[in-house]
Scaffold this motif. Structure first.
Motif, PDB file in Angstrom:
ATOM      1  N   LEU A  69     -23.196  23.897 -22.742  1.00  0.00           N
ATOM      2  CA  LEU A  69     -23.330  23.208 -24.024  1.00  0.00           C
ATOM      3  C   LEU A  69     -24.515  23.764 -24.804  1.00  0.00           C
ATOM      4  O   LEU A  69     -24.948  23.158 -25.781  1.00  0.00           O
ATOM      5  N   SER A  70     -25.056  24.899 -24.353  1.00  0.00           N
ATOM      6  CA  SER A  70     -26.223  25.583 -24.918  1.00  0.00           C
ATOM      7  C   SER A  70     -27.405  24.637 -25.095  1.00  0.00           C
ATOM      8  O   SER A  70     -28.139  24.687 -26.055  1.00  0.00           O
ATOM      9  N   ALA A  71     -27.592  23.763 -24.097  1.00  0.00           N
ATOM     10  CA  ALA A  71     -28.800  22.952 -24.031  1.00  0.00           C
ATOM     11  C   ALA A  71     -29.648  23.525 -22.899  1.00  0.00           C
ATOM     12  O   ALA A  71     -29.733  22.963 -21.814  1.00  0.00           O
ATOM     13  N   ASP A  72     -30.250  24.677 -23.149  1.00  0.00           N
ATOM     14  CA  ASP A  72     -30.874  25.412 -22.051  1.00  0.00           C
ATOM     15  C   ASP A  72     -32.130  24.721 -21.532  1.00  0.00           C
ATOM     16  O   ASP A  72     -32.421  24.765 -20.345  1.00  0.00           O
ATOM     17  N   PHE A  73     -32.868  24.062 -22.460  1.00  0.00           N
ATOM     18  CA  PHE A  73     -34.075  23.377 -21.990  1.00  0.00           C
ATOM     19  C   PHE A  73     -33.713  22.217 -21.057  1.00  0.00           C
ATOM     20  O   PHE A  73     -34.330  22.012 -20.010  1.00  0.00           O
ATOM     21  N   LEU A  74     -32.656  21.508 -21.471  1.00  0.00           N
ATOM     22  CA  LEU A  74     -32.193  20.392 -20.649  1.00  0.00           C
ATOM     23  C   LEU A  74     -31.766  20.889 -19.271  1.00  0.00           C
ATOM     24  O   LEU A  74     -32.048  20.239 -18.246  1.00  0.00           O
ATOM     25  N   ALA A  75     -31.112  22.061 -19.247  1.00  0.00           N
ATOM     26  CA  ALA A  75     -30.687  22.619 -17.956  1.00  0.00           C
ATOM     27  C   ALA A  75     -31.893  22.948 -17.092  1.00  0.00           C
ATOM     28  O   ALA A  75     -31.911  22.654 -15.897  1.00  0.00           O
ATOM     29  N   ALA A  76     -32.930  23.542 -17.714  1.00  0.00           N
ATOM     30  CA  ALA A  76     -34.129  23.885 -16.951  1.00  0.00           C
ATOM     31  C   ALA A  76     -34.794  22.637 -16.408  1.00  0.00           C
ATOM     32  O   ALA A  76     -35.214  22.593 -15.243  1.00  0.00           O
ATOM     33  N   VAL A  77     -34.870  21.592 -17.252  1.00  0.00           N
ATOM     34  CA  VAL A  77     -35.497  20.352 -16.799  1.00  0.00           C
ATOM     35  C   VAL A  77     -34.654  19.709 -15.700  1.00  0.00           C
ATOM     36  O   VAL A  77     -35.185  19.151 -14.737  1.00  0.00           O
ATOM     37  N   GLN A  78     -33.342  19.820 -15.856  1.00  0.00           N
ATOM     38  CA  GLN A  78     -32.452  19.282 -14.818  1.00  0.00           C
ATOM     39  C   GLN A  78     -32.738  19.937 -13.476  1.00  0.00           C
ATOM     40  O   GLN A  78     -32.858  19.260 -12.450  1.00  0.00           O
ATOM     41  N   VAL A  79     -32.884  21.274 -13.486  1.00  0.00           N
ATOM     42  CA  VAL A  79     -33.173  21.976 -12.229  1.00  0.00           C
ATOM     43  C   VAL A  79     -34.563  21.602 -11.726  1.00  0.00           C
ATOM     44  O   VAL A  79     -34.750  21.297 -10.543  1.00  0.00           O
ATOM     45  N   LEU A  80     -35.531  21.593 -12.645  1.00  0.00           N
ATOM     46  CA  LEU A  80     -36.914  21.317 -12.232  1.00  0.00           C
ATOM     47  C   LEU A  80     -37.062  19.904 -11.692  1.00  0.00           C
ATOM     48  O   LEU A  80     -37.553  19.693 -10.581  1.00  0.00           O
ATOM     49  N   VAL A  81     -36.647  18.937 -12.508  1.00  0.00           N
ATOM     50  CA  VAL A  81     -36.980  17.551 -12.195  1.00  0.00           C
ATOM     51  C   VAL A  81     -35.968  16.959 -11.217  1.00  0.00           C
ATOM     52  O   VAL A  81     -36.347  16.353 -10.214  1.00  0.00           O
ATOM     53  N   TYR A  82     -34.661  17.152 -11.498  1.00  0.00           N
ATOM     54  CA  TYR A  82     -33.688  16.505 -10.618  1.00  0.00           C
ATOM     55  C   TYR A  82     -33.586  17.217  -9.281  1.00  0.00           C
ATOM     56  O   TYR A  82     -33.743  16.599  -8.226  1.00  0.00           O
ATOM     57  N   ILE A  83     -33.345  18.542  -9.333  1.00  0.00           N
ATOM     58  CA  ILE A  83     -33.200  19.257  -8.063  1.00  0.00           C
ATOM     59  C   ILE A  83     -34.551  19.373  -7.377  1.00  0.00           C
ATOM     60  O   ILE A  83     -34.670  19.239  -6.162  1.00  0.00           O
ATOM     61  N   GLY A  84     -35.614  19.608  -8.170  1.00  0.00           N
ATOM     62  CA  GLY A  84     -36.926  19.793  -7.569  1.00  0.00           C
ATOM     63  C   GLY A  84     -37.532  18.493  -7.093  1.00  0.00           C
ATOM     64  O   GLY A  84     -37.899  18.365  -5.926  1.00  0.00           O
ATOM     65  N   ALA A  85     -37.620  17.519  -7.986  1.00  0.00           N
ATOM     66  CA  ALA A  85     -38.445  16.352  -7.688  1.00  0.00           C
ATOM     67  C   ALA A  85     -37.639  15.168  -7.153  1.00  0.00           C
ATOM     68  O   ALA A  85     -37.982  14.599  -6.118  1.00  0.00           O
ATOM     69  N   ILE A  86     -36.561  14.800  -7.850  1.00  0.00           N
ATOM     70  CA  ILE A  86     -35.819  13.604  -7.453  1.00  0.00           C
ATOM     71  C   ILE A  86     -35.257  13.775  -6.050  1.00  0.00           C
ATOM     72  O   ILE A  86     -35.298  12.865  -5.213  1.00  0.00           O
ATOM     73  N   THR A  87     -34.752  14.995  -5.774  1.00  0.00           N
ATOM     74  CA  THR A  87     -34.211  15.248  -4.442  1.00  0.00           C
ATOM     75  C   THR A  87     -35.283  15.103  -3.380  1.00  0.00           C
ATOM     76  O   THR A  87     -35.041  14.549  -2.309  1.00  0.00           O
ATOM     77  N   VAL A  88     -36.495  15.634  -3.688  1.00  0.00           N
ATOM     78  CA  VAL A  88     -37.593  15.518  -2.728  1.00  0.00           C
ATOM     79  C   VAL A  88     -37.930  14.051  -2.489  1.00  0.00           C
ATOM     80  O   VAL A  88     -38.135  13.625  -1.344  1.00  0.00           O
TER      81      VAL A  88
END
Lengths: 188, 124
Positions: A69-88
């Motif tokens: 959907l060309s929301a690249d910042f949202l994708a980066a935050v999704q990887v950073l925060v959801y995959i990085g932090a929420i999962t931890v």
């Protein structure tokens, strides 16, 4: 038409565009399949830790959909925060729970007779929403959004940007105050 | 712009394919007899494990996860800043943008100093 993500502006475009269009469609299907399959795996896995690992894949698929959907910042935050932090966070919560990791603890929902009508009702509402909602056919913002967000953070929204760090500071202090074991009796 | 994502897809494909290929090759090559005795242990010639690895960990470690989340969100703010820093420099605002981020990080460093002072970072 829910799944025609990129049928916008199909006319008046050349062959090149049609090629990327099909490429986008293929990648959308792949990403959607990955998201859906791993989401199903999250709720069907016997071991809750395996569910968590599939949840990571689900988050990754959502990030892929943001990219499409060309929301690249949202994708980066999704990887950073959801995959990085929420999962931890969830992983720590699992590891700190007593006996939750034991193999004999059942992951099966035993009240599925109650759960079935509720989830079916939600499904009907969601399908109605998808079918009846007049999806805006406006084109997505051309080009990456991260730079735009960065520029506005540095100029127009400078004060909120600095305030955000104070909010994060409050979160640090609050987390320490709440989660730290009180050792005030200990003079050292 | 779309072609940059093709690189991401390429790398993801290579990564997945490499993992699958490695596991497949080791599955093909390895001997198939049953593991018995010390062969079945996690460390064949090491310490004997005590109990199960699926056990409860000390609850105090959760604070590390909480702190990590906060600084992870901080990275989410640094990311767009890093993207535009060069543009800001060519617009003559380089130092300004740089020090804005330094202020942002300094405020959060207060939180880190607080955690340090409270002895949260001690691994006990």
């Amino acid at each position: 038409m829910p799944f025609d993500l990129h049928s916008i502006n199909l006319f008046d475009m050349g062959k090149q565009f049609v090629f990327t269009l099909t490429l986008q469609k293929i990648s959308f299907l792949a990403v959607a399949f990955m998201t859906f399959a791993s989401a199903v795996a999250v709720v069907t896995m016997k071991n809750i830790f395996h569910s968590l690992l599939f949840l990571v894949l689900t988050f990754l698929g959502v990030a892929g959909i943001y990219l499409l959907l060309s929301a690249d910042f949202l994708a980066a935050v999704q990887v950073l925060v959801y995959i990085g932090a929420i999962t931890v966070l969830i992983m720590f919560a699992l590891m700190l729970t007593s006996k939750l990791m034991a193999k004999r603890v059942s992951q099966t929902m035993e009240q599925w007779i109650v759960a079935l009508p509720v989830t079916l009702g939600i499904l009907v509402v969601l399908i109605r929403l998808v079918v009846l909602n007049p999806w805006g056919m406006k084109a997505a913002p051309a080009g990456p959004t991260t730079g735009i967000i960065g520029t506005s953070l540095m100029t127009k929204y400078l004060l909120p940007f600095e305030l955000a760090s104070i909010v994060l500071l409050v979160a640090v202090v609050g987390a320490i105050l709440l989660a730290k074991e009180d050792k005030s009796d200990d003079p050292s | 712009m779309q072609n940059n994502y093709a690189y991401i897809a390429l790398f993801a494909t290579i990564g997945v394919a490499f993992t699958v290929a490695t596991m497949w090759v080791s599955w093909v090559v390895r001997p198939t007899h049953k593991r018995t005795g010390s062969k079945a242990e996690p460390y064949e010639c090491g310490e004997l494990p005590i109990g199960n690895a699926w056990r409860q960990f000390k609850a105090g470690y959760y604070i590390f996860a909480l702190l990590f989340v906060v600084f992870d969100v901080e990275v989410a703010f640094i990311f767009p800043w890093a993207r535009v820093l060069r543009d800001m420099k060519s617009a003559g605002l380089g130092l300004f943008a740089f020090f804005e981020m330094m202020v942002f990080i300094a405020i959060l460093l207060v939180g880190l100093a607080y955690a340090w002072r409270k002895g949260v970072l001690k691994w006990d």
